[in-house]
Scaffold this motif. Structure first.
Motif, mmCIF file in Angstrom:
data_model
loop_
_atom_site.group_PDB
_atom_site.id
_atom_site.type_symbol
_atom_site.label_atom_id
_atom_site.label_comp_id
_atom_site.label_asym_id
_atom_site.label_seq_id
_atom_site.Cartn_x
_atom_site.Cartn_y
_atom_site.Cartn_z
ATOM 1 N N GLN A 71 -40.002 -78.089 -43.094
ATOM 2 C CA GLN A 71 -39.903 -78.705 -41.773
ATOM 3 C C GLN A 71 -38.591 -78.299 -41.104
ATOM 4 N N HIS A 72 -37.560 -78.341 -41.892
ATOM 5 C CA HIS A 72 -36.221 -77.981 -41.433
ATOM 6 C C HIS A 72 -36.185 -76.535 -40.930
ATOM 7 N N HIS A 73 -36.725 -75.644 -41.740
ATOM 8 C CA HIS A 73 -36.740 -74.239 -41.348
ATOM 9 C C HIS A 73 -37.608 -74.010 -40.124
ATOM 10 N N LEU A 74 -38.717 -74.701 -40.083
ATOM 11 C CA LEU A 74 -39.613 -74.562 -38.935
ATOM 12 C C LEU A 74 -38.869 -74.893 -37.643
ATOM 13 N N LYS A 75 -38.149 -75.971 -37.703
ATOM 14 C CA LYS A 75 -37.398 -76.390 -36.519
ATOM 15 C C LYS A 75 -36.361 -75.331 -36.127
ATOM 16 N N ALA A 76 -35.667 -74.837 -37.137
ATOM 17 C CA ALA A 76 -34.654 -73.809 -36.871
ATOM 18 C C ALA A 76 -35.293 -72.590 -36.216
ATOM 19 N N ASP A 109 -54.831 -71.610 -52.854
ATOM 20 C CA ASP A 109 -55.353 -72.932 -52.489
ATOM 21 C C ASP A 109 -54.926 -73.253 -51.066
ATOM 22 N N PRO A 110 -55.801 -73.924 -50.305
ATOM 23 C CA PRO A 110 -55.436 -74.289 -48.938
ATOM 24 C C PRO A 110 -54.194 -75.168 -48.928
ATOM 25 N N ARG A 111 -53.415 -75.016 -47.910
ATOM 26 C CA ARG A 111 -52.177 -75.788 -47.760
ATOM 27 C C ARG A 111 -52.234 -76.564 -46.459
ATOM 28 N N PRO A 112 -51.415 -77.617 -46.364
ATOM 29 C CA PRO A 112 -51.423 -78.407 -45.124
ATOM 30 C C PRO A 112 -51.074 -77.536 -43.926
ATOM 31 N N SER A 113 -51.703 -77.783 -42.808
ATOM 32 C CA SER A 113 -51.388 -77.062 -41.580
ATOM 33 C C SER A 113 -50.027 -77.498 -41.058
ATOM 34 N N LEU A 114 -49.367 -76.598 -40.365
ATOM 35 C CA LEU A 114 -48.107 -76.993 -39.709
ATOM 36 C C LEU A 114 -48.400 -77.863 -38.498
ATOM 37 N N GLY A 115 -49.650 -77.899 -38.097
ATOM 38 C CA GLY A 115 -50.016 -78.744 -36.961
ATOM 39 C C GLY A 115 -50.293 -77.928 -35.717
ATOM 40 N N LYS A 116 -50.755 -78.603 -34.711
ATOM 41 C CA LYS A 116 -51.232 -77.936 -33.499
ATOM 42 C C LYS A 116 -50.180 -77.841 -32.404
ATOM 43 N N ASP A 117 -49.126 -78.619 -32.531
ATOM 44 C CA ASP A 117 -48.193 -78.646 -31.404
ATOM 45 C C ASP A 117 -47.012 -77.696 -31.616
ATOM 46 N N SER A 142 -40.253 -83.666 -26.289
ATOM 47 C CA SER A 142 -40.042 -82.873 -27.520
ATOM 48 C C SER A 142 -39.179 -81.645 -27.207
ATOM 49 N N PHE A 143 -38.029 -81.972 -26.707
ATOM 50 C CA PHE A 143 -37.053 -80.942 -26.347
ATOM 51 C C PHE A 143 -36.391 -80.364 -27.590
ATOM 52 N N SER A 144 -36.259 -79.058 -27.610
ATOM 53 C CA SER A 144 -35.416 -78.464 -28.661
ATOM 54 C C SER A 144 -34.502 -77.449 -27.999
ATOM 55 N N PRO A 145 -33.218 -77.580 -28.278
ATOM 56 C CA PRO A 145 -32.227 -76.753 -27.576
ATOM 57 C C PRO A 145 -32.431 -75.278 -27.857
ATOM 58 N N ASN A 146 -32.281 -74.461 -26.865
ATOM 59 C CA ASN A 146 -32.463 -73.020 -26.986
ATOM 60 C C ASN A 146 -31.236 -72.389 -27.632
ATOM 61 N N ASN A 190 -36.103 -73.322 -32.632
ATOM 62 C CA ASN A 190 -34.887 -73.334 -31.820
ATOM 63 C C ASN A 190 -34.417 -71.912 -31.518
ATOM 64 N N ARG A 191 -34.653 -71.038 -32.463
ATOM 65 C CA ARG A 191 -34.259 -69.649 -32.225
ATOM 66 C C ARG A 191 -35.302 -68.912 -31.406
ATOM 67 N N ARG A 192 -36.325 -69.616 -31.011
ATOM 68 C CA ARG A 192 -37.337 -69.064 -30.106
ATOM 69 C C ARG A 192 -38.029 -67.839 -30.675
ATOM 70 N N VAL A 193 -38.429 -67.938 -31.945
ATOM 71 C CA VAL A 193 -39.244 -66.852 -32.496
ATOM 72 C C VAL A 193 -40.530 -66.767 -31.687
ATOM 73 N N ASP A 194 -41.092 -65.569 -31.643
ATOM 74 C CA ASP A 194 -42.331 -65.384 -30.883
ATOM 75 C C ASP A 194 -43.569 -65.732 -31.704
ATOM 76 N N GLY A 195 -43.386 -65.912 -33.020
ATOM 77 C CA GLY A 195 -44.525 -66.229 -33.871
ATOM 78 C C GLY A 195 -44.046 -66.560 -35.267
ATOM 79 N N ILE A 196 -44.941 -67.091 -36.074
ATOM 80 C CA ILE A 196 -44.573 -67.493 -37.434
ATOM 81 C C ILE A 196 -45.695 -67.111 -38.392
ATOM 82 N N ILE A 197 -45.302 -66.521 -39.511
ATOM 83 C CA ILE A 197 -46.249 -66.299 -40.603
ATOM 84 C C ILE A 197 -45.863 -67.216 -41.752
#
Lengths: 342, 342
Positions: free
Chosen positions: A115-120, A137-145, B54-58, A123-130
């Motif tokens: 969760q921590h890394h996801l937020k980071a 085995d299936p893993r929990p989704s990171l969610g839709k938002d 759900s603001f996250s600083p840029n 914040n760094r405005r990555v264009d996508g995530i793998i």
DNA sequence: CTGTTAGCGCCTTCAC
DNA sequence: GTGAAGGCGCTAACAG
């Protein structure tokens, strides 16, 4: 060529270049970025100035304007695992070719850290995530938002509306078994690893299906325990005691297969003449150094990483990524443990 | 809680938050960053608004101002190798704890690609770079005109004024040999890998030094060829034919040791009773699954990665990184191949 | 305590 | 063809 450094300690900026070239900031920008509203002579002056100052454009500033950074996050649950690394390599390679750089984040199997890394990353405005998992085995989704495209690799998301790529283990079990059948084996057993792994179950399904298609049944039950050489040795001893006439063994991993080879050797069985053995994973350090070398199933993990990267690319370019789990084909690598060396 | 999205498709910015909270941009900034010139009530309003949006600083904007990005580059020559990954893990871990994210770049052993990645990293304004090599042989320096600190890990820089960390292979050879001596062995041989590797040479120096200290000499010459099980098997057979009375074998890698164990088993020698065997690298998949389990030397690579990260941290904080090659201590891991299990 | 102002480094209209 | 002005999102002085 005299290197000039107008304000030591700070990187040279475009305005330094503009000043040195005797043009305005805007013109310098156009000249450097190959815009075509610049006189050739001016462009040359600017480029020269830039070289003299060894100017390199600040990607941060560019990204801030462009609204995209040209970066993606690789969020792994585990860097120890043997499976994650090739996927990383494939993804890094595919992105690298597209001028995209990857942030590597290892959550070490911890949801908090993930969760921590996801937020980071956001914040760094990555264009996508793998998201790369360590098991199939299936893993929990990171969610839709999440505001950027996400693709799950190896471990698919439990949410079928997410986009996932994972190796086709059922097909792997089938291909392995069909290969043994094609070499004339009829008494085939299956020694696998931890039965709580989807990979173990899926491969067993494939093995049974191939046998059924040939009008055969497995010799004994699937033998499950764990993915180690120790288990391979022990299981092979039990198997041969109960079914001395077995002539083919599909193993759930190369480690297990190594153990099986050891026991067969101890028992005086010739491989592949008396018993053919096939591993899984095509872990070369194990497969190539065994006696005989190990036939195995390769999950094409590097290709899987590339595929995940391609999906991200497409998603960034606007295409909605295909929802659901895409099973990627696996590949048979034939060596001496199933076909005698000439 | 109603999520609001003022301008769909674009991330919410601080000014959205400020507007919703009814304060100015600056105040919102202070409130969110925990500055203490904000009234508690105001702060609460701002925080609430931020959550609602759900603001996250840029981070890009922040980095642009701060002049540092909180990112470092991990420039590796190779992701296949077994040695690079633990170093990566250690570094990623150390940085992660410090809110620093890492860019992973794999040059695949290609100087052009390395140069390319280096440029990309600098354009992204990383605060530092760790260069991870695949061998302990010195590698070309990236040069002196890089505007951020650079630390070389595993493969030290050929330039002694650069900062490098690498495992102490001489000491590793010595420790391995001293361990065999301590178990009473006196006829010790050394089977190693590719002699063009500094690692092979360094370890051999350590082996010889330990023997000399004990008034002993190596049995036969160091046997070099390559780092494989095949070679281990072949070398052991040759060794035992020429020197049947050998009672200890120091191996240059765990793979070699696995091969040696195989041959000893074939020849009817008991390990460790007749011959003690020690490996190198402590590659657990090999060391723990052998019969008997393999005593080995662990180079503490994850620690090495962490050390490199610490050096970068210090350098970023202004301290000039120690020049020269720092040799990190290695560690003996005792298992059944040198000490009989009780 | 709060708001206004000026940038960080760069790109992009738009006049000239 | 070139330059001036505005702004990307945020923070750090300053005033008020």
């Amino acid at each position: 060529m005299a290197r000039v450094d107008p304000h030591p300690g700070r990187a040279t900026t475009l305005s330094d270049v503009a000043r040195l070239a005797g043009v305005s900031l805007a013109t310098a920008s156009k000249a450097i970025n190959g815009r075509d509203q610049v006189a050739p002579a001016t462009r040359r002056r600017v480029i020269e100035a830039a070289e003299q100052l060894s100017f390199s454009p600040n990607q941060l500033a560019r990204s801030l304007i462009a609204g995209r950074t040209g970066t993606v996050g690789l969020l792994t649950s585990d860097l120890e695992g043997r499976f994650v690394i090739p996927i990383l390599m494939g993804a890094e390679d595919a992105f690298g070719a597209g001028q995209v750089n990857v942030f590597l984040c290892d959550a070490r199997g911890d949801a908090i850290r993930e969760q921590h890394h996801l937020k980071a990353l956001l914040n760094r405005r990555v264009d996508g995530i793998i998201v790369v998992g360590r098991q199939t085995d299936p893993r929990p989704s990171l969610g839709k938002d999440i505001p950027v495209p996400v693709v799950y690799a190896y471990a698919p998301s439990a949410d079928p509306t997410d986009s996932s790529v994972t190796p086709d283990n059922v097909s792997g079990g089938r291909i392995a078994t069909e290969h043994l059948l094609s070499t004339g084996r009829r008494r085939i057993a299956h020694i696998s690893g931890d039965p709580t792994y989807a990979a173990a179950q899926d491969r067993a399904v494939g093995v049974r299906a191939a046998l059924a298609d040939a009008g055969l049944e497995l010799v004994g039950d699937v033998m499950y325990s764990n993915w180690t050489e120790h288990w391979g040795r022990a299981a092979a001893a039990m198997l041969l005691a109960q079914h001395p006439d077995v002539d083919g063994i599909v193993c759930g991993s190369d480690q297990i297969a190594r153990g099986v080879l050891d026991t067969l050797r101890d028992l005086g069985k010739e491989v592949p003449e008396d018993v053919a053995v096939i591993g899984y994973d095509n872990w070369e350090v194990l497969a190539i150094n065994s006696r005989p070398e190990l036939t195995s199933i390769d999950a094409n993990l590097q290709q899987l990483g590339r595929t995940a990267a391609m999906r991200i690319f497409e998603a960034i370019d606007g295409t909605e990524p295909d929802a659901g789990v895409r099973q990627l084909p696996v590949r048979l690598v034939i060596r001496g443990s199933t076909i005698p060396r000439r």
